[in-house]
Design a protein around this motif. Structure first.
Motif, PDB file in Angstrom:
ATOM      1  N   LEU A 271      -6.971   6.730   5.761  1.00  0.00           N
ATOM      2  CA  LEU A 271      -6.754   5.338   6.174  1.00  0.00           C
ATOM      3  C   LEU A 271      -6.471   5.178   7.661  1.00  0.00           C
ATOM      4  O   LEU A 271      -6.899   4.205   8.278  1.00  0.00           O
ATOM      5  CB  LEU A 271      -5.579   4.745   5.389  1.00  0.00           C
ATOM      6  CG  LEU A 271      -5.833   4.479   3.911  1.00  0.00           C
ATOM      7  CD1 LEU A 271      -4.563   3.979   3.246  1.00  0.00           C
ATOM      8  CD2 LEU A 271      -6.934   3.450   3.734  1.00  0.00           C
ATOM      9  N   PHE A 272      -5.707   6.138   8.253  1.00  0.00           N
ATOM     10  CA  PHE A 272      -5.168   5.886   9.589  1.00  0.00           C
ATOM     11  C   PHE A 272      -6.229   6.109  10.660  1.00  0.00           C
ATOM     12  O   PHE A 272      -6.937   7.114  10.656  1.00  0.00           O
ATOM     13  CB  PHE A 272      -3.965   6.777   9.857  1.00  0.00           C
ATOM     14  CG  PHE A 272      -2.805   6.497   8.931  1.00  0.00           C
ATOM     15  CD1 PHE A 272      -2.642   5.247   8.365  1.00  0.00           C
ATOM     16  CD2 PHE A 272      -1.893   7.490   8.624  1.00  0.00           C
ATOM     17  CE1 PHE A 272      -1.587   4.971   7.513  1.00  0.00           C
ATOM     18  CE2 PHE A 272      -0.832   7.227   7.780  1.00  0.00           C
ATOM     19  CZ  PHE A 272      -0.674   5.981   7.211  1.00  0.00           C
TER      20      PHE A 272
ATOM     21  N   LEU B 131      -6.268   6.904  14.313  1.00  0.00           N
ATOM     22  CA  LEU B 131      -5.310   7.361  15.320  1.00  0.00           C
ATOM     23  C   LEU B 131      -5.627   6.824  16.713  1.00  0.00           C
ATOM     24  O   LEU B 131      -4.727   6.677  17.544  1.00  0.00           O
ATOM     25  CB  LEU B 131      -5.256   8.894  15.342  1.00  0.00           C
ATOM     26  CG  LEU B 131      -4.588   9.524  14.113  1.00  0.00           C
ATOM     27  CD1 LEU B 131      -4.398  11.014  14.301  1.00  0.00           C
ATOM     28  CD2 LEU B 131      -3.243   8.873  13.807  1.00  0.00           C
ATOM     29  N   THR B 132      -6.892   6.492  16.982  1.00  0.00           N
ATOM     30  CA  THR B 132      -7.205   5.892  18.281  1.00  0.00           C
ATOM     31  C   THR B 132      -6.510   4.549  18.421  1.00  0.00           C
ATOM     32  O   THR B 132      -5.911   4.230  19.462  1.00  0.00           O
ATOM     33  CB  THR B 132      -8.731   5.708  18.413  1.00  0.00           C
ATOM     34  OG1 THR B 132      -9.366   6.902  17.980  1.00  0.00           O
ATOM     35  CG2 THR B 132      -9.119   5.402  19.829  1.00  0.00           C
ATOM     36  N   ASN B 133      -6.560   3.763  17.335  1.00  0.00           N
ATOM     37  CA  ASN B 133      -5.871   2.474  17.332  1.00  0.00           C
ATOM     38  C   ASN B 133      -4.370   2.658  17.560  1.00  0.00           C
ATOM     39  O   ASN B 133      -3.748   1.933  18.339  1.00  0.00           O
ATOM     40  CB  ASN B 133      -6.141   1.785  15.982  1.00  0.00           C
ATOM     41  CG  ASN B 133      -5.667   0.353  15.974  1.00  0.00           C
ATOM     42  OD1 ASN B 133      -6.053  -0.426  16.842  1.00  0.00           O
ATOM     43  ND2 ASN B 133      -4.829   0.018  15.026  1.00  0.00           N
ATOM     44  N   VAL B 134      -3.800   3.670  16.900  1.00  0.00           N
ATOM     45  CA  VAL B 134      -2.368   3.916  17.038  1.00  0.00           C
ATOM     46  C   VAL B 134      -2.028   4.329  18.473  1.00  0.00           C
ATOM     47  O   VAL B 134      -1.007   3.907  19.035  1.00  0.00           O
ATOM     48  CB  VAL B 134      -1.911   4.998  16.041  1.00  0.00           C
ATOM     49  CG1 VAL B 134      -0.435   5.269  16.187  1.00  0.00           C
ATOM     50  CG2 VAL B 134      -2.223   4.577  14.631  1.00  0.00           C
TER      51      VAL B 134
ATOM     52  N   GLU C 125      -5.007  -4.099  11.928  1.00  0.00           N
ATOM     53  CA  GLU C 125      -4.972  -2.919  11.063  1.00  0.00           C
ATOM     54  C   GLU C 125      -4.544  -3.313   9.647  1.00  0.00           C
ATOM     55  O   GLU C 125      -5.141  -2.861   8.656  1.00  0.00           O
ATOM     56  CB  GLU C 125      -4.004  -1.887  11.647  1.00  0.00           C
ATOM     57  CG  GLU C 125      -3.974  -0.591  10.858  1.00  0.00           C
ATOM     58  CD  GLU C 125      -2.759   0.249  11.184  1.00  0.00           C
ATOM     59  OE1 GLU C 125      -1.774  -0.284  11.710  1.00  0.00           O
ATOM     60  OE2 GLU C 125      -2.801   1.457  10.894  1.00  0.00           O
ATOM     61  N   PHE C 126      -3.519  -4.177   9.545  1.00  0.00           N
ATOM     62  CA  PHE C 126      -3.009  -4.577   8.229  1.00  0.00           C
ATOM     63  C   PHE C 126      -4.081  -5.325   7.437  1.00  0.00           C
ATOM     64  O   PHE C 126      -4.314  -5.037   6.256  1.00  0.00           O
ATOM     65  CB  PHE C 126      -1.766  -5.459   8.389  1.00  0.00           C
ATOM     66  CG  PHE C 126      -0.500  -4.680   8.629  1.00  0.00           C
ATOM     67  CD1 PHE C 126      -0.536  -3.311   8.846  1.00  0.00           C
ATOM     68  CD2 PHE C 126       0.732  -5.308   8.634  1.00  0.00           C
ATOM     69  CE1 PHE C 126       0.620  -2.591   9.069  1.00  0.00           C
ATOM     70  CE2 PHE C 126       1.894  -4.593   8.847  1.00  0.00           C
ATOM     71  CZ  PHE C 126       1.838  -3.241   9.072  1.00  0.00           C
ATOM     72  N   THR C 127      -4.742  -6.298   8.070  1.00  0.00           N
ATOM     73  CA  THR C 127      -5.761  -7.062   7.342  1.00  0.00           C
ATOM     74  C   THR C 127      -6.915  -6.149   6.935  1.00  0.00           C
ATOM     75  O   THR C 127      -7.481  -6.296   5.848  1.00  0.00           O
ATOM     76  CB  THR C 127      -6.292  -8.219   8.207  1.00  0.00           C
ATOM     77  OG1 THR C 127      -6.633  -7.722   9.499  1.00  0.00           O
ATOM     78  CG2 THR C 127      -5.271  -9.326   8.341  1.00  0.00           C
ATOM     79  N   ASP C 128      -7.236  -5.199   7.813  1.00  0.00           N
ATOM     80  CA  ASP C 128      -8.303  -4.253   7.492  1.00  0.00           C
ATOM     81  C   ASP C 128      -7.938  -3.412   6.264  1.00  0.00           C
ATOM     82  O   ASP C 128      -8.762  -3.208   5.369  1.00  0.00           O
ATOM     83  CB  ASP C 128      -8.551  -3.357   8.712  1.00  0.00           C
ATOM     84  CG  ASP C 128      -9.659  -2.357   8.462  1.00  0.00           C
ATOM     85  OD1 ASP C 128     -10.733  -2.794   8.019  1.00  0.00           O
ATOM     86  OD2 ASP C 128      -9.441  -1.143   8.687  1.00  0.00           O
TER      87      ASP C 128
ATOM     88  N   ALA D 174      -1.068  11.405   8.702  1.00  0.00           N
ATOM     89  CA  ALA D 174      -2.506  11.653   8.714  1.00  0.00           C
ATOM     90  C   ALA D 174      -2.816  13.118   8.462  1.00  0.00           C
ATOM     91  O   ALA D 174      -3.938  13.470   8.085  1.00  0.00           O
ATOM     92  CB  ALA D 174      -3.106  11.219  10.047  1.00  0.00           C
ATOM     93  N   ALA D 175      -1.815  13.974   8.661  1.00  0.00           N
ATOM     94  CA  ALA D 175      -2.061  15.403   8.511  1.00  0.00           C
ATOM     95  C   ALA D 175      -2.085  15.806   7.043  1.00  0.00           C
ATOM     96  O   ALA D 175      -2.692  16.812   6.688  1.00  0.00           O
ATOM     97  CB  ALA D 175      -0.988  16.204   9.247  1.00  0.00           C
TER      98      ALA D 175
END
Lengths: 156, 231
Positions: free
Chosen positions: B89-90, B92-95, B145-148, B229-230
């Motif tokens: 799901l995550f 990481l570029t966005n984060v 991110e939440f809506t996605d 994510a790991a």
């Protein structure tokens, strides 16, 4: 009164976030710039470590936690201006108590729930092998040559 | 104030001044009583210190609340109920972009504090506006991110893991939202009322709040995103 204003300030407390003497714009800016640079560096290191294939996998969470704690320290020192000086004693003691509670809450929960998960694991397929206490047999070992009554021994 | 210790002919064995026998704290150097405010004979501490310290205690209690949510996330991380995991799901570029925005926002908030201390209204308003823009950018990315996630059937009701995820990250997002509203209020109050002592105290509390949110975000991106994510 014989004492001056600076005498008072030298022994008084400092509000959290305040940094005296930083009445000039430039001297205060330096601290924020150092903080920004260090925080950027530590953030980049965290994201690199999490995605790299170079590092030994079990070491990655340890490295991530180290970088995170270091970055929180950078924020506290360079953005919130916490020092070890006597004017900050109250702020530091409150922080130390907060850190203690956070550690007990987070570490304690993870520790206890990990053991509970381990102890309440679903029985292994074909046999009851609950890892409760070592040295206390839950059921007698099946005798060699004697057929099992209820098909419970899959570990032959 | 005359010290009887220096008087000639003082009775030997009589200690005239009350000293800390362990030489701890502010009397370590043996300078005797201080008249500094907040130190016994100095009278109560200034209001700025009392207010700042009280808000500091509140922030620490807020961090303790976050620690409980973090503990819940760490415990429930594996409870995906057959649903998607963090690794799937995550983004990481966005984060990383979110982290950069919040860090720059915290930095701009520091500049605003400096401008406030130097009593430069224009620089203060500009720095606060930059703080707001970076903070709003962070919030926009988080909402996207939440809506996605909800659109991909990975909303908070999908699994225990996702419930814990939305609780931690959403609680931080709510704090950021409240902080943005507070920020606008501070800009308006400094504009309308000027550098009054009560306004200065409010801005000090706001900057403490904003820096503390960045500290909480460090824990969020480390524990939730990078470690989540790991696995």
């Amino acid at each position: 009164m014989s004492h001056t204003d600076t005498d008072d300030r030298a022994h008084a407390d400092v509000a959290p976030g305040d940094e005296y003497p930083h009445e000039e714009f430039g001297a205060g800016l330096r601290s924020y710039l150092i903080g920004l640079a260090l925080a950027t560096l530590l953030t980049a290191a965290s994201f690199w470590v999490a995605q790299t294939k170079v590092m030994w996998a079990p070491a990655i969470p340890v490295a991530l936690l180290t970088f995170a704690i270091a970055q929180m320290g950078v924020h506290l020192v360079f953005f919130l201006h916490l020092t070890s000086g006597p004017d900050n004693t109250n702020n530091i003691m409150a922080l130390a108590f907060g850190v203690l509670i956070v550690f007990l809450l987070f570490g304690g929960s993870v520790w206890i729930m990990h053991h509970m998960n381990y102890n309440m694991m679903a029985p292994v397929e074909g046999g009851v092998r609950m890892p409760l206490q070592k040295g206390v047999p839950l059921q007698p070992e099946p005798q060699k040559g004697v057929p099992m009554q209820h098909g419970g021994g899959g570990h032959h | 104030m005359s010290s009887s210790a220096a008087m000639p002919g003082a009775v030997p064995g009589v200690v005239p001044m009350r000293r800390d026998p362990n030489h701890l704290g502010h009397h370590a150097a043996g300078e005797g009583e201080t008249r500094a405010p907040g130190r016994g004979i100095g009278g109560p501490a200034p209001k700025r210190i009392v207010v700042g310290y009280g808000f500091w205690i509140f922030l620490l209690s807020d961090i303790v609340m976050f620690a409980a949510f973090f503990a819940a996330f760490a415990v429930l991380q594996g409870g995906t109920a057959g649903g998607p995991t963090g690794a799937e799901l995550f983004d990481l570029t966005n984060v990383a972009i979110e982290t950069g925005l919040l860090l720059l926002s915290s930095f701009a908030c520091g500049i605003a504090t400096l401008a406030l201390n130097a009593r430069r209204p224009l620089a203060f308003q500009a720095a606060m506006a930059v703080t707001f823009l970076f903070g709003a950018g962070f919030l926009a990315l988080e909402l996207r991110e939440f809506t996605d996630l909800v659109a991909r059937d990975a909303g908070p009701t999908r699994s225990a893991f996702l419930s814990a995820f939305f609780t931690v990250v959403g609680c931080h997002g709510l704090h950021v939202t409240a902080g943005l509203l507070w920020l606008l209020t501070m800009m308006a109050q400094v504009l309308a009322k000027g550098f009054r002592p009560d306004i200065l105290r409010r801005v000090m509390c706001f900057s403490l709040f904003w820096h503390a949110l960045d500290i909480v975000w460090v824990a969020v991106f480390t524990v939730v995103y990078l470690m989540g994510a790991a696995t």
